[in-house]
Design an enzyme around this catalytic site. Structure first.
Site, PDB file in Angstrom:
ATOM      1  CD  GLU A 117      18.637  19.536 -39.889  1.00  0.00           C
ATOM      2  OE1 GLU A 117      19.273  20.189 -39.061  1.00  0.00           O
ATOM      3  OE2 GLU A 117      18.460  18.306 -39.766  1.00  0.00           O
TER       4      GLU A 117
ATOM      5  CG  ASP B  98      15.358  16.381 -38.116  1.00  0.00           C
ATOM      6  OD1 ASP B  98      15.526  17.564 -37.800  1.00  0.00           O
ATOM      7  OD2 ASP B  98      15.786  15.423 -37.447  1.00  0.00           O
TER       8      ASP B  98
HETATM    9  C1  GLC Z   1      17.806  18.417 -36.494  1.00  0.00           C
HETATM   10  C2  GLC Z   1      16.991  19.426 -35.707  1.00  0.00           C
HETATM   11  C3  GLC Z   1      17.524  19.519 -34.312  1.00  0.00           C
HETATM   12  C4  GLC Z   1      17.471  18.150 -33.670  1.00  0.00           C
HETATM   13  C5  GLC Z   1      18.157  17.102 -34.539  1.00  0.00           C
HETATM   14  C6  GLC Z   1      17.835  15.708 -34.100  1.00  0.00           C
HETATM   15  O1  GLC Z   1      19.121  18.827 -36.638  1.00  0.00           O
HETATM   16  O2  GLC Z   1      17.004  20.663 -36.356  1.00  0.00           O
HETATM   17  O3  GLC Z   1      16.793  20.447 -33.555  1.00  0.00           O
HETATM   18  O4  GLC Z   1      18.089  18.213 -32.437  1.00  0.00           O
HETATM   19  O5  GLC Z   1      17.746  17.171 -35.891  1.00  0.00           O
HETATM   20  O6  GLC Z   1      16.572  15.334 -34.516  1.00  0.00           O
END
Ligand code: GLC
Length: 637
Positions: A317, A275
């Protein structure tokens, strides 16, 4: 392998077979590990190697028979996650099935859809709300208490494994909740733990950094630093004020995450979703995203995981521009050595853009300009997820398509927030940035594609068109190459859920509009073709089943984007030794006639569209494309 490593391994592993296996992997991946930690941690590298080895050995010894078997299977089949039968389902555990135990009752539903990969969103213990939907983790070694226990997790992972479904877990690398014990200890004065974070006595450095930083949540969390009274310091907080960014230049942080990853890998987690990985390294004068050290750190973590638990994958991500994104799958020295999967954010954004403009020319250009990925890695393709949609369309791509970047992005925000005349969409503006003019969009697949308005108007034709749009989008997500991510609720065309405004924990964050609860009453009726949800479910299921039969859709095969002769139509070629496939996607509500020579030139004598199951008539002179139709054509000659 150094003599030292050899003797440490020998001492730790008594069985010869066990030792041989570990040594083989260590020999294979230790050079990747050393190179990457040398480039991040410099002279500490050797010490770190010495610390890592016993750690890896401990986790290796602990790994269950079952998981070792899986390691072996996947080493022998390294493309297992690229196969054409892979399909991910993405959901919040509690919104889909109450808790981890509840998931067991839903496995038949997932199997019916053909799911082979389940991403249960934040599973680890977060701070009390607000917690960014769980992305503010307080304890990385504890399952969210409302969802169950570690045993529940292990049991679920085992049950999933029996069904050949991989389990994906979020791993938030960039920040922890301010209630995490590392942050607690820092506030209590521990010098060691202060070093886990980026903190500043005054605004001098934060102000300098701010000059080149962006704001992720300009609306509800402006700026990138938060004053902490107890610490008497400014803390780096890219996201919310209670999400403290970690200091990855401290090798202790790296070691902590090695332990967390291996712990969950041994509990049966197959995929870690890294993430917000783009943000983990900071450098003055940059936007502190996508820096080379991010890839070194991923390479190091991956090498460790390949040694101990080679069945396990990383999914990056990184919702960033194409030229930055490709690095997450490996470029240059990191080629094939970082994440196995990465979100194809551009494809997602471009599909929405084409659906709004009824024109696929920009999509074509953007994909043609897209750097090629390593054949051993794969995209995670998607149309919706739990996050908002940001219009990541570059000015250069737009210009090549004859568009003005900023105007087009403005058009998309207007269109999807329903503020454009004739728009079918119903979305909400998320995080309007007054400075840059950016307006991101929240909304569910079906509401953005017109179902909500069509149902209100009781207009059957519009309902049909909206479902066709959603199926077109999913056909491309399934046909492009990669693991398609099916976002919970899309399969039943669930509309926006406005009840989030009544929940004080969610009211501020309108992303909750597209994070509904699963509607199991509706799901009961999913086979009814007379309803829009039945049409969506059956249409999607048919696409998924068709896909599984087609080797051309293996993710190692590239997707070539052809120059289309009709702007509303995207044409892809998926080459394969067993015969190429041509795909057509009509992004408009009009009938199109695509020139037949595209098939003649490629020697198709008996073209078959696998989606409709019909042969195309070569003598017709054109390929008839119904509104929003999608065709996957191979030659059956
Ligand atoms: C990622 C998640 C999102 C969150 C962010 C901070 O982008 O998908 O939902 O707000 O990380 O952790």
């Amino acid at each position: 392998m150094s003599f030292q490593a050899e003797s440490v391994i020998k001492k730790a592993l008594r069985s010869k077979a066990e030792r041989q296996m570990f040594e083989a992997r260590y020999q294979r991946y230790a050079p990747d590990l050393l190179a990457s930690i040398e480039s991040v941690y410099g002279h500490q590298a050797l010490r770190l190697m010495q610390e890592l080895l016993p750690l890896m050995l401990d986790f290796y010894k602990e790994r269950s028979e079952d998981l070792r078997q899986l390691d072996l299977e996947r080493m022998l089949r390294p493309d297992w996650f690229q196969e054409e039968n892979m399909l991910a389902y993405v959901c919040y555990t509690e919104r889909f099935a109450d808790d981890l135990q509840g998931i067991h009752q839903k496995l038949d539903y997932l199997s019916e859809l053909g799911v082979t990969y389940l991403h249960l969103m934040p599973l680890l213990q977060p701070r009390p709300a607000p917690n960014d939907g769980g992305y503010a983790v307080q304890d990385y070694l504890q399952v969210r208490e409302d969802l169950g226990t570690t045993e529940d997790m292990e049991q679920l992972a085992t049950a999933l494994r029996k069904r050949k479904i991989s389990l994906c877990m979020d791993l938030v690398l960039n920040h922890v909740a301010q209630e995490h014990q590392w942050a607690e200890k820092a506030r209590q004065g521990s010098e060691r733990h202060k070093e886990y974070f980026h903190t500043y006595l005054d605004r001098t450095l934060p102000d300098q950094y701010e000059r080149t930083l962006q704001e992720v949540f300009p609306d509800f969390a402006p700026g990138n630093f938060t004053w902490n009274e107890t610490l008497n310091r400014w803390v780096w907080t890219t996201f919310n004020s209670w999400q403290w960014d970690l200091n990855w230049s401290n090798s202790e942080v790296f070691l902590e995450f090695v332990k967390i990853i291996l712990y969950w890998a041994n509990k049966g987690v197959d995929v870690f979703r890294l993430d917000a990985i783009a943000f983990i390294w900071k450098r003055m004068g940059t936007d502190c995203q996508n820096l080379p050290e991010v890839h070194d750190i991923t390479q190091a973590l991956r090498a460790v995981v390949r040694i101990v638990a080679p069945a396990v994958l990383f999914k990056a991500e990184a919702i960033v521009a194409p030229d930055k994104l490709i690095h997450y799958l490996g470029r240059g020295q990191h080629y094939g050595k970082v994440s196995d999967l990465a979100y194809h954010n551009s494809l997602m954004v471009q599909i929405w853009s084409s659906l709004a403009s009824r024109n696929a020319f920009l999509l074509q250009k953007a994909l043609q300009n897209f750097p090629e990925k390593p054949t051993s890695a794969s995209w995670a393709t998607y149309i919706r997820c739990h996050d908002d949609i940001g219009w990541a369309i570059s000015d250069e791509d737009a210009a090549q398509a004859g568009l003005h970047g900023e105007s087009h992005r403005r058009f998309l925000s207007d269109f999807y927030s329903g503020n454009f005349s004739g728009s079918h969409a119903r979305g909400l503006v998320f995080q309007e940035n007054k400075r840059t003019g950016d307006r991101r969009i929240s909304g569910s697949l079906s509401s953005l594609n017109g179902l909500e308005i069509a149902l209100e108007q009781g207009d059957l034709h519009l309902q049909h068109l909206s479902i066709e749009r959603s199926l077109l989008a999913y056909a491309l997500v399934l046909g492009y190459g990669g693991i398609p991510l099916l976002y919970m609720g899309d399969e039943l065309a669930l509309p926006n859920d406005y009840s989030f405004t009544e929940n004080p924990e969610h009211a501020m964050d309108n992303r909750w509009v597209h994070r509904p609860r699963m509607d199991w009453n509706l799901a009961e009726k999913r086979h009814d073709p007379g309803t829009s949800y039945g049409q969506m479910f059956l249409g999607l299921k048919h696409l998924i089943e068709t896909r599984k039969m087609l080797p051309q859709l293996h993710a190692a095969q590239p997707a070539w984007v052809l120059n289309s002769e009709i702007p509303a139509v995207l044409v892809l070629e998926r080459p394969h030794p067993m015969g190429h496939m041509i795909q057509f996607y009509n992004f408009s509500e009009h009938h199109m006639q695509y020139p037949i020579h595209v098939l003649w030139e490629r020697g198709y004598t008996q073209p078959l569209d696998h989606i409709s199951g019909t042969h195309l008539d070569l003598h017709l002179g054109y390929i008839p494309l119904a509104p929003y139709s999608r065709l996957w054509v191979t030659n059956q000659g």
